[in-house]
Design a protein around this motif. Structure first.
Motif, PDB file in Angstrom:
ATOM      1  N   GLU A 212     115.169  -9.257  16.938  1.00  0.00           N
ATOM      2  CA  GLU A 212     116.300 -10.144  17.267  1.00  0.00           C
ATOM      3  C   GLU A 212     116.732 -10.945  16.051  1.00  0.00           C
ATOM      4  O   GLU A 212     117.934 -11.138  15.822  1.00  0.00           O
ATOM      5  CB  GLU A 212     115.910 -11.072  18.412  1.00  0.00           C
ATOM      6  CG  GLU A 212     115.860 -10.382  19.759  1.00  0.00           C
ATOM      7  CD  GLU A 212     115.376 -11.292  20.882  1.00  0.00           C
ATOM      8  OE1 GLU A 212     114.805 -12.375  20.588  1.00  0.00           O
ATOM      9  OE2 GLU A 212     115.574 -10.930  22.043  1.00  0.00           O
ATOM     10  N   ARG A 213     115.772 -11.408  15.250  1.00  0.00           N
ATOM     11  CA  ARG A 213     116.139 -12.140  14.025  1.00  0.00           C
ATOM     12  C   ARG A 213     116.868 -11.239  13.046  1.00  0.00           C
ATOM     13  O   ARG A 213     117.851 -11.646  12.411  1.00  0.00           O
ATOM     14  CB  ARG A 213     114.888 -12.735  13.372  1.00  0.00           C
ATOM     15  CG  ARG A 213     114.517 -14.074  13.976  1.00  0.00           C
ATOM     16  CD  ARG A 213     113.414 -14.744  13.185  1.00  0.00           C
ATOM     17  NE  ARG A 213     112.176 -14.406  13.899  1.00  0.00           N
ATOM     18  CZ  ARG A 213     111.027 -14.093  13.341  1.00  0.00           C
ATOM     19  NH1 ARG A 213     110.906 -14.072  12.038  1.00  0.00           N
ATOM     20  NH2 ARG A 213     109.980 -13.793  14.063  1.00  0.00           N
ATOM     21  N   ILE A 214     116.395  -9.992  12.906  1.00  0.00           N
ATOM     22  CA  ILE A 214     117.049  -9.050  11.988  1.00  0.00           C
ATOM     23  C   ILE A 214     118.471  -8.767  12.453  1.00  0.00           C
ATOM     24  O   ILE A 214     119.416  -8.762  11.647  1.00  0.00           O
ATOM     25  CB  ILE A 214     116.235  -7.741  11.892  1.00  0.00           C
ATOM     26  CG1 ILE A 214     114.922  -7.995  11.153  1.00  0.00           C
ATOM     27  CG2 ILE A 214     117.030  -6.640  11.210  1.00  0.00           C
ATOM     28  CD1 ILE A 214     113.930  -6.849  11.235  1.00  0.00           C
ATOM     29  N   VAL A 215     118.659  -8.559  13.742  1.00  0.00           N
ATOM     30  CA  VAL A 215     120.003  -8.297  14.279  1.00  0.00           C
ATOM     31  C   VAL A 215     120.899  -9.513  14.079  1.00  0.00           C
ATOM     32  O   VAL A 215     122.066  -9.382  13.685  1.00  0.00           O
ATOM     33  CB  VAL A 215     119.915  -7.911  15.777  1.00  0.00           C
ATOM     34  CG1 VAL A 215     121.289  -7.915  16.428  1.00  0.00           C
ATOM     35  CG2 VAL A 215     119.256  -6.551  15.934  1.00  0.00           C
TER      36      VAL A 215
ATOM     37  N   VAL B  56     125.848 -11.490   8.471  1.00  0.00           N
ATOM     38  CA  VAL B  56     126.333 -10.874   7.233  1.00  0.00           C
ATOM     39  C   VAL B  56     127.634 -10.116   7.487  1.00  0.00           C
ATOM     40  O   VAL B  56     128.543 -10.132   6.654  1.00  0.00           O
ATOM     41  CB  VAL B  56     125.249  -9.941   6.648  1.00  0.00           C
ATOM     42  CG1 VAL B  56     125.797  -9.065   5.546  1.00  0.00           C
ATOM     43  CG2 VAL B  56     124.064 -10.756   6.150  1.00  0.00           C
ATOM     44  N   MET B  57     127.731  -9.448   8.615  1.00  0.00           N
ATOM     45  CA  MET B  57     128.898  -8.618   8.895  1.00  0.00           C
ATOM     46  C   MET B  57     130.126  -9.430   9.307  1.00  0.00           C
ATOM     47  O   MET B  57     131.256  -8.959   9.149  1.00  0.00           O
ATOM     48  CB  MET B  57     128.573  -7.607   9.991  1.00  0.00           C
ATOM     49  CG  MET B  57     127.544  -6.569   9.579  1.00  0.00           C
ATOM     50  SD  MET B  57     127.993  -5.658   8.104  1.00  0.00           S
ATOM     51  CE  MET B  57     129.400  -4.746   8.681  1.00  0.00           C
ATOM     52  N   SER B  58     129.938 -10.621   9.815  1.00  0.00           N
ATOM     53  CA  SER B  58     131.065 -11.411  10.302  1.00  0.00           C
ATOM     54  C   SER B  58     132.123 -11.665   9.225  1.00  0.00           C
ATOM     55  O   SER B  58     133.305 -11.431   9.463  1.00  0.00           O
ATOM     56  CB  SER B  58     130.548 -12.721  10.893  1.00  0.00           C
ATOM     57  OG  SER B  58     131.614 -13.500  11.365  1.00  0.00           O
ATOM     58  N   PRO B  59     131.757 -12.139   8.029  1.00  0.00           N
ATOM     59  CA  PRO B  59     132.793 -12.334   6.997  1.00  0.00           C
ATOM     60  C   PRO B  59     133.443 -11.013   6.570  1.00  0.00           C
ATOM     61  O   PRO B  59     134.649 -10.974   6.282  1.00  0.00           O
ATOM     62  CB  PRO B  59     132.043 -12.959   5.823  1.00  0.00           C
ATOM     63  CG  PRO B  59     130.773 -13.483   6.383  1.00  0.00           C
ATOM     64  CD  PRO B  59     130.468 -12.656   7.581  1.00  0.00           C
ATOM     65  N   LEU B  60     132.663  -9.942   6.535  1.00  0.00           N
ATOM     66  CA  LEU B  60     133.238  -8.648   6.164  1.00  0.00           C
ATOM     67  C   LEU B  60     134.256  -8.183   7.191  1.00  0.00           C
ATOM     68  O   LEU B  60     135.315  -7.653   6.843  1.00  0.00           O
ATOM     69  CB  LEU B  60     132.124  -7.602   6.015  1.00  0.00           C
ATOM     70  CG  LEU B  60     131.154  -7.818   4.855  1.00  0.00           C
ATOM     71  CD1 LEU B  60     130.034  -6.795   4.910  1.00  0.00           C
ATOM     72  CD2 LEU B  60     131.885  -7.752   3.527  1.00  0.00           C
ATOM     73  N   ALA B  61     133.954  -8.395   8.449  1.00  0.00           N
ATOM     74  CA  ALA B  61     134.890  -7.999   9.505  1.00  0.00           C
ATOM     75  C   ALA B  61     136.170  -8.829   9.429  1.00  0.00           C
ATOM     76  O   ALA B  61     137.276  -8.302   9.610  1.00  0.00           O
ATOM     77  CB  ALA B  61     134.235  -8.162  10.873  1.00  0.00           C
TER      78      ALA B  61
END
Length: 84
Positions: free
Chosen positions: A51-54, A60-65
């Motif tokens: 869960e921590r890794i996810v 990390v993916m939020s700004p890229l999206a």
């Protein structure tokens, strides 16, 4: 009545053996319980780490999206403006 009591005696003669086997089975289950609890604890630890890794991956993916969405919007606006 004698026949019925004879049948009952035959039935109850194996009852002791059955109860002994049942008691042995319960004892084995009781012996396994601590090991099963340990397995559950380890699995809970693994789930927490996943869960921590996810969560980190999502962060990390939020700004890229958001960047991708903005770039796509800009490209679509240029296409509409230029007629491409």
């Amino acid at each position: 009545m004698t026949e019925t009591l004879s049948d009952l005696d035959k039935s109850t003669s194996t009852l002791d053996t059955t109860l002994e086997r049942f008691n042995e089975t319960i004892s084995q289950i009781n012996a396994l319980a601590p090991r099963l609890f340990a397995v559950v604890d380890r699995l809970e630890g693994i789930v927490e780490r996943v869960e921590r890794i996810v969560g980190t991956g999502e962060s990390v993916m939020s700004p890229l999206a958001a960047t991708e969405h903005a770039v796509r919007g800009a490209v679509n606006k240029v296409r509409r403006t230029t007629g491409l």
